[in-house]
Design a protein around this motif. Sequence first.
Motif, PDB file in Angstrom:
ATOM      1  N   ILE A  82     -72.676-115.857 -26.450  1.00 30.31           N
ATOM      2  CA  ILE A  82     -71.356-115.214 -26.487  1.00 30.31           C
ATOM      3  C   ILE A  82     -70.915-114.952 -27.917  1.00 30.31           C
ATOM      4  CG2 ILE A  82     -68.929-115.524 -25.910  1.00 30.31           C
ATOM      5  CD1 ILE A  82     -69.838-117.119 -23.467  1.00 30.31           C
ATOM      6  N   LEU A  83     -71.089-115.931 -28.792  1.00 34.74           N
ATOM      7  CA  LEU A  83     -70.690-115.763 -30.193  1.00 34.74           C
ATOM      8  C   LEU A  83     -71.461-114.622 -30.856  1.00 34.74           C
ATOM      9  CD1 LEU A  83     -70.384-119.487 -31.350  1.00 34.74           C
ATOM     10  CD2 LEU A  83     -68.537-117.807 -31.226  1.00 34.74           C
ATOM     11  N   LEU A  84     -72.687-114.411 -30.445  1.00 33.21           N
ATOM     12  CA  LEU A  84     -73.478-113.324 -31.023  1.00 33.21           C
ATOM     13  C   LEU A  84     -73.054-111.959 -30.504  1.00 33.21           C
ATOM     14  CD1 LEU A  84     -77.092-114.831 -30.964  1.00 33.21           C
ATOM     15  CD2 LEU A  84     -75.774-114.193 -32.997  1.00 33.21           C
ATOM     16  N   LYS A  85     -72.634-111.865 -29.238  1.00 37.04           N
ATOM     17  CA  LYS A  85     -72.367-110.569 -28.622  1.00 37.04           C
ATOM     18  C   LYS A  85     -70.929-110.091 -28.780  1.00 37.04           C
ATOM     19  CE  LYS A  85     -75.968-110.445 -25.099  1.00 37.04           C
ATOM     20  NZ  LYS A  85     -76.254-110.236 -23.655  1.00 37.04           N
ATOM     21  N   VAL A  86     -69.981-111.011 -28.881  1.00 33.61           N
ATOM     22  CA  VAL A  86     -68.574-110.619 -28.939  1.00 33.61           C
ATOM     23  C   VAL A  86     -68.279-109.622 -30.066  1.00 33.61           C
ATOM     24  CG1 VAL A  86     -66.262-111.485 -29.472  1.00 33.61           C
ATOM     25  CG2 VAL A  86     -67.620-112.577 -27.698  1.00 33.61           C
ATOM     26  N   PRO A  87     -68.826-109.792 -31.276  1.00 30.27           N
ATOM     27  CA  PRO A  87     -68.517-108.830 -32.354  1.00 30.27           C
ATOM     28  C   PRO A  87     -68.935-107.402 -32.064  1.00 30.27           C
ATOM     29  CG  PRO A  87     -69.414-110.849 -33.264  1.00 30.27           C
ATOM     30  CD  PRO A  87     -69.602-110.931 -31.788  1.00 30.27           C
ATOM     31  N   ALA A 193     -55.901-124.135 -16.102  1.00 32.74           N
ATOM     32  CA  ALA A 193     -55.821-123.387 -17.358  1.00 32.74           C
ATOM     33  C   ALA A 193     -56.453-124.173 -18.499  1.00 32.74           C
ATOM     34  CB  ALA A 193     -54.369-123.057 -17.674  1.00 32.74           C
ATOM     35  N   LEU A 194     -56.170-125.477 -18.528  1.00 27.25           N
ATOM     36  CA  LEU A 194     -56.724-126.312 -19.599  1.00 27.25           C
ATOM     37  C   LEU A 194     -58.235-126.392 -19.490  1.00 27.25           C
ATOM     38  CD1 LEU A 194     -55.999-128.107 -22.002  1.00 27.25           C
ATOM     39  CD2 LEU A 194     -55.883-130.052 -20.429  1.00 27.25           C
ATOM     40  N   ARG A 195     -58.714-126.537 -18.263  1.00 26.70           N
ATOM     41  CA  ARG A 195     -60.163-126.617 -18.063  1.00 26.70           C
ATOM     42  C   ARG A 195     -60.837-125.307 -18.458  1.00 26.70           C
ATOM     43  NH1 ARG A 195     -63.236-129.013 -12.752  1.00 26.70           N
ATOM     44  NH2 ARG A 195     -65.366-128.619 -13.463  1.00 26.70           N
ATOM     45  N   ALA A 196     -60.213-124.190 -18.117  1.00 30.69           N
ATOM     46  CA  ALA A 196     -60.789-122.883 -18.465  1.00 30.69           C
ATOM     47  C   ALA A 196     -60.835-122.695 -19.975  1.00 30.69           C
ATOM     48  CB  ALA A 196     -59.981-121.771 -17.820  1.00 30.69           C
ATOM     49  N   LEU A 197     -59.763-123.085 -20.668  1.00 27.96           N
ATOM     50  CA  LEU A 197     -59.707-122.908 -22.118  1.00 27.96           C
ATOM     51  C   LEU A 197     -60.692-123.813 -22.843  1.00 27.96           C
ATOM     52  CD1 LEU A 197     -55.857-122.560 -22.692  1.00 27.96           C
ATOM     53  CD2 LEU A 197     -57.597-120.761 -22.885  1.00 27.96           C
ATOM     54  N   LEU A 198     -60.915-125.002 -22.303  1.00 25.10           N
ATOM     55  CA  LEU A 198     -61.798-125.965 -22.954  1.00 25.10           C
ATOM     56  C   LEU A 198     -63.245-125.821 -22.501  1.00 25.10           C
ATOM     57  CD1 LEU A 198     -59.583-129.188 -22.941  1.00 25.10           C
ATOM     58  CD2 LEU A 198     -59.931-127.525 -24.784  1.00 25.10           C
ATOM     59  N   PHE A 199     -63.500-124.942 -21.539  1.00 29.85           N
ATOM     60  CA  PHE A 199     -64.871-124.699 -21.102  1.00 29.85           C
ATOM     61  C   PHE A 199     -65.618-124.026 -22.255  1.00 29.85           C
ATOM     62  CE2 PHE A 199     -67.892-122.297 -18.190  1.00 29.85           C
ATOM     63  CZ  PHE A 199     -68.612-123.431 -17.854  1.00 29.85           C
ATOM     64  N   PRO A 200     -66.766-124.562 -22.688  1.00 29.93           N
ATOM     65  CA  PRO A 200     -67.445-124.048 -23.889  1.00 29.93           C
ATOM     66  C   PRO A 200     -67.629-122.535 -23.948  1.00 29.93           C
ATOM     67  CG  PRO A 200     -68.466-126.092 -23.203  1.00 29.93           C
ATOM     68  CD  PRO A 200     -67.440-125.755 -22.142  1.00 29.93           C
ATOM     69  N   PRO A 201     -68.042-121.844 -22.857  1.00 30.21           N
ATOM     70  CA  PRO A 201     -68.154-120.382 -22.957  1.00 30.21           C
ATOM     71  C   PRO A 201     -66.822-119.706 -23.281  1.00 30.21           C
ATOM     72  CG  PRO A 201     -69.373-121.176 -21.067  1.00 30.21           C
ATOM     73  CD  PRO A 201     -68.593-122.333 -21.568  1.00 30.21           C
ATOM     74  N   THR A 202     -65.714-120.217 -22.700  1.00 32.19           N
ATOM     75  CA  THR A 202     -64.403-119.646 -22.996  1.00 32.19           C
ATOM     76  C   THR A 202     -64.025-119.891 -24.449  1.00 32.19           C
ATOM     77  OG1 THR A 202     -63.761-120.170 -20.733  1.00 32.19           O
ATOM     78  CG2 THR A 202     -62.008-119.525 -22.240  1.00 32.19           C
ATOM     79  N   ALA A 204     -66.031-120.309 -26.919  1.00 32.98           N
ATOM     80  CA  ALA A 204     -66.867-119.437 -27.746  1.00 32.98           C
ATOM     81  C   ALA A 204     -66.349-118.003 -27.737  1.00 32.98           C
ATOM     82  CB  ALA A 204     -68.309-119.477 -27.243  1.00 32.98           C
ATOM     83  N   LEU A 205     -65.888-117.529 -26.575  1.00 31.04           N
ATOM     84  CA  LEU A 205     -65.347-116.179 -26.473  1.00 31.04           C
ATOM     85  C   LEU A 205     -64.107-116.017 -27.350  1.00 31.04           C
ATOM     86  CD1 LEU A 205     -65.378-113.389 -25.109  1.00 31.04           C
ATOM     87  CD2 LEU A 205     -63.950-114.366 -23.303  1.00 31.04           C
ATOM     88  N   LEU A 206     -63.196-116.977 -27.272  1.00 30.85           N
ATOM     89  CA  LEU A 206     -61.979-116.916 -28.084  1.00 30.85           C
ATOM     90  C   LEU A 206     -62.308-116.983 -29.571  1.00 30.85           C
ATOM     91  CD1 LEU A 206     -59.664-119.269 -25.976  1.00 30.85           C
ATOM     92  CD2 LEU A 206     -59.641-116.772 -26.060  1.00 30.85           C
ATOM     93  N   ALA A 207     -63.244-117.854 -29.927  1.00 29.98           N
ATOM     94  CA  ALA A 207     -63.639-117.969 -31.331  1.00 29.98           C
ATOM     95  C   ALA A 207     -64.276-116.673 -31.821  1.00 29.98           C
ATOM     96  CB  ALA A 207     -64.606-119.134 -31.499  1.00 29.98           C
ATOM     97  N   GLY A 208     -65.113-116.076 -30.977  1.00 24.50           N
ATOM     98  CA  GLY A 208     -65.748-114.821 -31.364  1.00 24.50           C
ATOM     99  C   GLY A 208     -64.757-113.695 -31.558  1.00 24.50           C
ATOM    100  N   LEU A 209     -63.731-113.642 -30.702  1.00 22.46           N
ATOM    101  CA  LEU A 209     -62.704-112.616 -30.840  1.00 22.46           C
ATOM    102  C   LEU A 209     -61.891-112.808 -32.114  1.00 22.46           C
ATOM    103  CD1 LEU A 209     -61.430-112.370 -27.147  1.00 22.46           C
ATOM    104  CD2 LEU A 209     -62.794-110.669 -28.384  1.00 22.46           C
ATOM    105  N   LEU A 210     -61.581-114.054 -32.433  1.00 21.23           N
ATOM    106  CA  LEU A 210     -60.812-114.350 -33.641  1.00 21.23           C
ATOM    107  C   LEU A 210     -61.601-114.045 -34.915  1.00 21.23           C
ATOM    108  CD1 LEU A 210     -59.087-117.715 -32.612  1.00 21.23           C
ATOM    109  CD2 LEU A 210     -58.000-115.471 -32.847  1.00 21.23           C
ATOM    110  N   LEU A 211     -62.922-114.157 -34.836  1.00 17.92           N
ATOM    111  CA  LEU A 211     -63.764-113.988 -36.022  1.00 17.92           C
ATOM    112  C   LEU A 211     -64.425-112.616 -36.104  1.00 17.92           C
ATOM    113  CD1 LEU A 211     -65.521-117.487 -35.973  1.00 17.92           C
ATOM    114  CD2 LEU A 211     -63.633-116.761 -37.458  1.00 17.92           C
ATOM    115  N   ARG A 212     -63.951-111.676 -35.276  1.00 21.86           N
ATOM    116  CA  ARG A 212     -64.596-110.363 -35.239  1.00 21.86           C
ATOM    117  C   ARG A 212     -64.563-109.641 -36.585  1.00 21.86           C
ATOM    118  NH1 ARG A 212     -63.151-106.324 -30.581  1.00 21.86           N
ATOM    119  NH2 ARG A 212     -64.785-105.221 -31.706  1.00 21.86           N
ATOM    120  N   GLU A 213     -63.519-109.842 -37.340  1.00 22.59           N
ATOM    121  CA  GLU A 213     -63.361-109.126 -38.612  1.00 22.59           C
ATOM    122  C   GLU A 213     -64.182-109.726 -39.737  1.00 22.59           C
ATOM    123  OE1 GLU A 213     -61.754-106.320 -38.642  1.00 22.59           O
ATOM    124  OE2 GLU A 213     -61.235-106.595 -36.513  1.00 22.59           O
TER     125      GLU A 213
END
Length: 338
Positions: A82-87, A193-202, A204-213
């Motif tokens: 996910i971290l590789l593809k999000v950008p 909601a907490l479980r979804a946010l703390l689920f590793p793929p989620t 990673a998705l949020l981190a990838g979106l934040l680091l897109r730039e």
Amino acid sequence: AAQARLNKVQQRFDSFYAGVAALLKLFSPGHAHSWSRPLANFIMIGTFVVLGILFRRLKAFPAETAQVLNMFALYVSLPAVILLKVPTLTLTSQNAIAAVVPWCMLLLSAIVIQLLAKPCGWSRQSTGALMLIVPIGNTSFMGVPMVNAFFGEAGIPHLILYDQIGTMLIFATYGSIILSIYTGESTRIRTIALRALLFPPTTALLAGLLLREWPYPQALVTALESLAGALTPLVMTAIGFQMTLRLRPTTLSPLGTGLAVKLIIAPVVALLGCRLFGFDSLAADIAIFEAGMPPMVTASALAAAAGLGVELSIALAGLGIILAFASLPLLYTLIQYF
């Protein structure tokens, strides 16, 4: 009028032959560049499944081997992918259909399963497995080589949208909700909601979106690629380790229904829906094709690890992949025909 009918028949034959030709390209020596990649992926799938079957017969591998492999894939390799593809994500008005179709297929699949669960007498575990696995397709690992083979490189950007905005988000959010409901844990909104946010793929998705730039350092890219490359060997070996050809009679009904929904009903509805609303672009064709992918192996592994019908979960992924070798070429022909 007679000439018009002849022209229409000719167009139908042309579409049929185009589908057959695309399938034959996988095996034609004159088109080695087009079939070598998907064939290599299929061979790799089979190799690791066979290894898993062999490992199960060796005393050196404990009974918990499959679960350990699944957990490493879910918590390490999948987030790396996910971290590789999000950008690479780019959403425009022209290709938005590729991001919308997977959510429509999720709604369709969930409704069909819920409507059939009680009349068919499925257990709660089997229903939970179907609810988790059937709406989520193998749109990346199997999707990429198949889209390459039938549509070419031009279809890959649309596949990424379908996979990331559709499949991955569904897996991280909807998957967490289904697990919370069917594993007997708390179903409060805050807990889900907490479980979804703390689920590793989620995460990673949020981190990838934040680091897109910010581009990743090369060392990090290399590390992520190494971890992501382990995803398929891990999950396919785990599938093979748990696979059995001796299915209980109670497994056959939900198995057949789940595969029918995933491989036949979902893509046909996607095709009719897209054409009905005037979507006849490459993005729409890729979305329809992706809707017919077999169940995601990782979703199957997660369901099995959670105890949601282990035999059914493994069979959905394993048999689904085998049947997809026949269903996807037929689906491509339908797409060209309509």
